[in-house]
Scaffold this motif. Structure first.
Motif, PDB file in Angstrom:
ATOM      1  N   ILE A  11       0.840  -1.198   0.000  1.00 36.26           N
ATOM      2  CA  ILE A  11       0.000   0.000   0.000  1.00 36.26           C
ATOM      3  C   ILE A  11       0.877   1.252   0.000  1.00 36.26           C
ATOM      4  CG2 ILE A  11      -1.847   1.229   1.215  1.00 36.26           C
ATOM      5  CD1 ILE A  11      -2.679  -1.300   2.531  1.00 36.26           C
ATOM      6  N   PRO A  12       0.472   2.313  -0.706  1.00 34.38           N
ATOM      7  CA  PRO A  12       1.168   3.592  -0.586  1.00 34.38           C
ATOM      8  C   PRO A  12       1.103   4.096   0.860  1.00 34.38           C
ATOM      9  CG  PRO A  12      -0.259   3.604  -2.505  1.00 34.38           C
ATOM     10  CD  PRO A  12      -0.604   2.370  -1.728  1.00 34.38           C
ATOM     11  N   ARG A  13       2.253   4.483   1.395  1.00 35.56           N
ATOM     12  CA  ARG A  13       2.298   4.911   2.789  1.00 35.56           C
ATOM     13  C   ARG A  13       1.360   6.093   3.058  1.00 35.56           C
ATOM     14  NH1 ARG A  13       5.831   4.858   7.287  1.00 35.56           N
ATOM     15  NH2 ARG A  13       7.313   3.500   6.235  1.00 35.56           N
ATOM     16  N   LEU A  14       1.218   7.006   2.103  1.00 38.25           N
ATOM     17  CA  LEU A  14       0.419   8.203   2.347  1.00 38.25           C
ATOM     18  C   LEU A  14      -1.054   7.876   2.595  1.00 38.25           C
ATOM     19  CD1 LEU A  14      -1.441   9.341  -0.334  1.00 38.25           C
ATOM     20  CD2 LEU A  14       0.840   9.370  -1.301  1.00 38.25           C
ATOM     21  N   LEU A  15      -1.495   6.672   2.224  1.00 41.09           N
ATOM     22  CA  LEU A  15      -2.900   6.297   2.398  1.00 41.09           C
ATOM     23  C   LEU A  15      -3.171   5.598   3.724  1.00 41.09           C
ATOM     24  CD1 LEU A  15      -3.710   4.936  -1.185  1.00 41.09           C
ATOM     25  CD2 LEU A  15      -3.915   7.278  -0.317  1.00 41.09           C
ATOM     26  N   ILE A  16      -2.126   5.288   4.483  1.00 40.91           N
ATOM     27  CA  ILE A  16      -2.322   4.521   5.725  1.00 40.91           C
ATOM     28  C   ILE A  16      -1.577   5.158   6.896  1.00 40.91           C
ATOM     29  CG2 ILE A  16      -2.850   2.270   4.711  1.00 40.91           C
ATOM     30  CD1 ILE A  16       0.138   1.593   4.964  1.00 40.91           C
ATOM     31  N   GLU A  17      -1.317   6.452   6.812  1.00 37.46           N
ATOM     32  CA  GLU A  17      -0.576   7.121   7.879  1.00 37.46           C
ATOM     33  C   GLU A  17      -1.286   6.998   9.226  1.00 37.46           C
ATOM     34  OE1 GLU A  17      -0.242  10.977   6.196  1.00 37.46           O
ATOM     35  OE2 GLU A  17       1.620  10.530   5.125  1.00 37.46           O
ATOM     36  N   LYS A  18      -2.592   7.143   9.217  1.00 34.74           N
ATOM     37  CA  LYS A  18      -3.364   7.066  10.459  1.00 34.74           C
ATOM     38  C   LYS A  18      -3.290   5.655  11.054  1.00 34.74           C
ATOM     39  CE  LYS A  18      -7.976   8.192  12.289  1.00 34.74           C
ATOM     40  NZ  LYS A  18      -8.432   6.886  12.790  1.00 34.74           N
ATOM     41  N   GLU A  19      -3.430   4.647  10.214  1.00 33.44           N
ATOM     42  CA  GLU A  19      -3.401   3.262  10.699  1.00 33.44           C
ATOM     43  C   GLU A  19      -2.026   2.895  11.254  1.00 33.44           C
ATOM     44  OE1 GLU A  19      -4.670   4.311   7.929  1.00 33.44           O
ATOM     45  OE2 GLU A  19      -6.740   3.597   7.777  1.00 33.44           O
ATOM     46  N   LEU A  20      -0.971   3.428  10.636  1.00 36.45           N
ATOM     47  CA  LEU A  20       0.377   3.168  11.136  1.00 36.45           C
ATOM     48  C   LEU A  20       0.604   3.877  12.467  1.00 36.45           C
ATOM     49  CD1 LEU A  20       2.444   3.497   7.820  1.00 36.45           C
ATOM     50  CD2 LEU A  20       1.941   1.394   9.085  1.00 36.45           C
ATOM     51  N   THR A  21       0.138   5.117  12.579  1.00 35.59           N
ATOM     52  CA  THR A  21       0.299   5.877  13.816  1.00 35.59           C
ATOM     53  C   THR A  21      -0.441   5.210  14.971  1.00 35.59           C
ATOM     54  OG1 THR A  21       0.540   7.949  12.592  1.00 35.59           O
ATOM     55  CG2 THR A  21      -0.069   8.121  14.914  1.00 35.59           C
ATOM     56  N   GLU A  22      -1.635   4.697  14.679  1.00 40.70           N
ATOM     57  CA  GLU A  22      -2.449   4.060  15.719  1.00 40.70           C
ATOM     58  C   GLU A  22      -1.994   2.634  16.028  1.00 40.70           C
ATOM     59  OE1 GLU A  22      -6.383   4.340  14.167  1.00 40.70           O
ATOM     60  OE2 GLU A  22      -6.642   6.456  14.731  1.00 40.70           O
TER      61      GLU A  22
ATOM     62  N   VAL B 164       4.729  -1.829   9.375  1.00 40.85           N
ATOM     63  CA  VAL B 164       5.500  -2.011   8.146  1.00 40.85           C
ATOM     64  C   VAL B 164       6.427  -3.209   8.324  1.00 40.85           C
ATOM     65  CG1 VAL B 164       7.186  -0.976   6.586  1.00 40.85           C
ATOM     66  CG2 VAL B 164       5.386   0.446   7.600  1.00 40.85           C
ATOM     67  N   VAL B 165       6.395  -4.104   7.359  1.00 38.40           N
ATOM     68  CA  VAL B 165       7.231  -5.304   7.411  1.00 38.40           C
ATOM     69  C   VAL B 165       8.624  -4.971   6.890  1.00 38.40           C
ATOM     70  CG1 VAL B 165       7.530  -7.657   6.574  1.00 38.40           C
ATOM     71  CG2 VAL B 165       5.236  -6.799   7.104  1.00 38.40           C
ATOM     72  N   GLY B 166       9.610  -5.081   7.743  1.00 36.30           N
ATOM     73  CA  GLY B 166      10.991  -4.928   7.321  1.00 36.30           C
ATOM     74  C   GLY B 166      11.451  -3.525   7.043  1.00 36.30           C
ATOM     75  N   GLY B 167      10.562  -2.543   7.060  1.00 34.54           N
ATOM     76  CA  GLY B 167      10.954  -1.166   6.840  1.00 34.54           C
ATOM     77  C   GLY B 167      11.380  -0.839   5.427  1.00 34.54           C
ATOM     78  N   ARG B 168      11.135  -1.745   4.472  1.00 33.22           N
ATOM     79  CA  ARG B 168      11.543  -1.496   3.095  1.00 33.22           C
ATOM     80  C   ARG B 168      10.493  -0.649   2.374  1.00 33.22           C
ATOM     81  NH1 ARG B 168      13.632  -7.486   1.214  1.00 33.22           N
ATOM     82  NH2 ARG B 168      12.847  -8.368   3.132  1.00 33.22           N
TER      83      ARG B 168
END
Length: 312
Positions: free
Chosen positions: A240-251, A256-260
């Motif tokens: 997924i593009p990171r810009l579309l899931i910023e809220k889900e990542l913050t919460e 993110v798998v492996g940080g790649r």
């Protein structure tokens, strides 16, 4: 030349009867008699030379031709209704823009910023419609589109808004935060597939120098919002593009798998039809949107800077 078009009254009654599969319910909805509905539909069938309904003792049923025609008529009537309401609302003044957008980008990035545009331009209404695939402006009522990808659209100019960086995400219950997947273990996980980007995983693995068996198998979902929710529910790995899931990542709903992270080949563009390049409302929206995208990129929230220029 006189157009070969049936009356709108007959079309409206047919659309209602087709929706309800009942002349009686159509009559109730339209506040007319059942016999009026029967007469109008019979006249429509005579005009077309095609039976639209099968009449039986147990009721009426759409024929195959009637089913196809009802879908087409419903779409056209919806468009006429929308245009009529817009004209009534604005009194004929140009004050509304019809924008075709990819849904998740619109929900996650554009809509939180639209109140700023409304405050600056209270006389311009932005109407949004979901479009996941390219289309022809000449065959639509859209004034502009926001769409990812570099494929050219005939008769348009494009304004680059931002690139997108793809990350592999999943539920933290599936893989611990910052966890890695050994190269040989990728095939053990379900890969959630993007139906509009069927080769996304294959391209991503290629950037990693990997060839993974079954990289195009897995549940196919059309929207990135579906991917995010499926990943949250532990259904598999999502790209997924990171810009579309910023809220889900913050919460912490996704990790993110492996940080790649790798840029995709589908940057977001504002696409404008050439024949509307002088439209004042469209120019105002274009100027505002490009400035918003530049602010987002310059803030560091977007991973890669872009050159914001027209006609790309």
């Amino acid at each position: 030349m006189r157009r070969k078009i049936p009356s709108t009254t007959a079309l409206a009654m047919f659309e209602s009867a087709a929706s309800h599969q009942s002349f009686t319910k159509a009559a109730d909805e339209l506040a007319v008699t059942q016999s009026a509905v029967c007469r109008q539909i019979a006249a429509l069938e005579d005009f077309l030379g095609v039976r639209l309904f099968r009449r039986t003792q147990r009721g009426v049923y759409l024929t195959e031709a009637g089913l196809t025609y009802s879908r087409q008529v419903r779409q056209r009537l919806d468009e006429v209704e929308r245009d009529t309401l817009n004209l009534m609302t604005k009194g004929g003044a140009r004050g509304a823009l019809e924008l075709a957008v990819v849904p998740t980008f619109a929900t996650k990035w554009l809509m939180p910023r639209l109140p700023r545009f409304a405050a600056l331009h209270p006389g311009i209404t932005i109407n949004l419609s979901a479009q996941t695939r390219p289309f022809l402006f000449s065959e639509s009522a859209f004034d502009a589109a926001i769409h990812p990808g570099r494929s050219p659209w005939a008769g348009t100019s494009r304004h680059l808004l931002m690139n997108e960086d793809l990350v592999v995400v999943c539920s933290p219950h599936l893989i611990a935060p910052d966890g890695e997947i050994p190269d040989e273990d990728w095939r053990k996980y379900t890969l959630l597939q993007q139906s509009t980007r069927p080769y996304a995983w294959r391209k991503w693995f290629s950037l990693q120098g990997l060839q993974i068996e079954g990289d195009m198998t897995g549940p196919r979902l059309e929207l990135f919002s579906m991917h995010a929710e499926a990943a949250i529910q532990g259904m598999g790995l999502a790209l997924i593009p990171r810009l579309l899931i910023e809220k889900e990542l913050t919460e912490g709903k996704l990790t993110v798998v492996g940080g790649r992270t790798h840029p995709s080949d589908s940057p977001y563009f504002l696409i404008l039809p050439d024949e509307r390049s002088e439209d004042a409302a469209l120019i105002a929206f274009r100027t505002w949107l490009i400035a918003q995208a530049k602010d987002y990129v310059d803030s560091g929230d977007a991973a890669m800077p872009v050159q914001l220029a027209g006609g790309l």
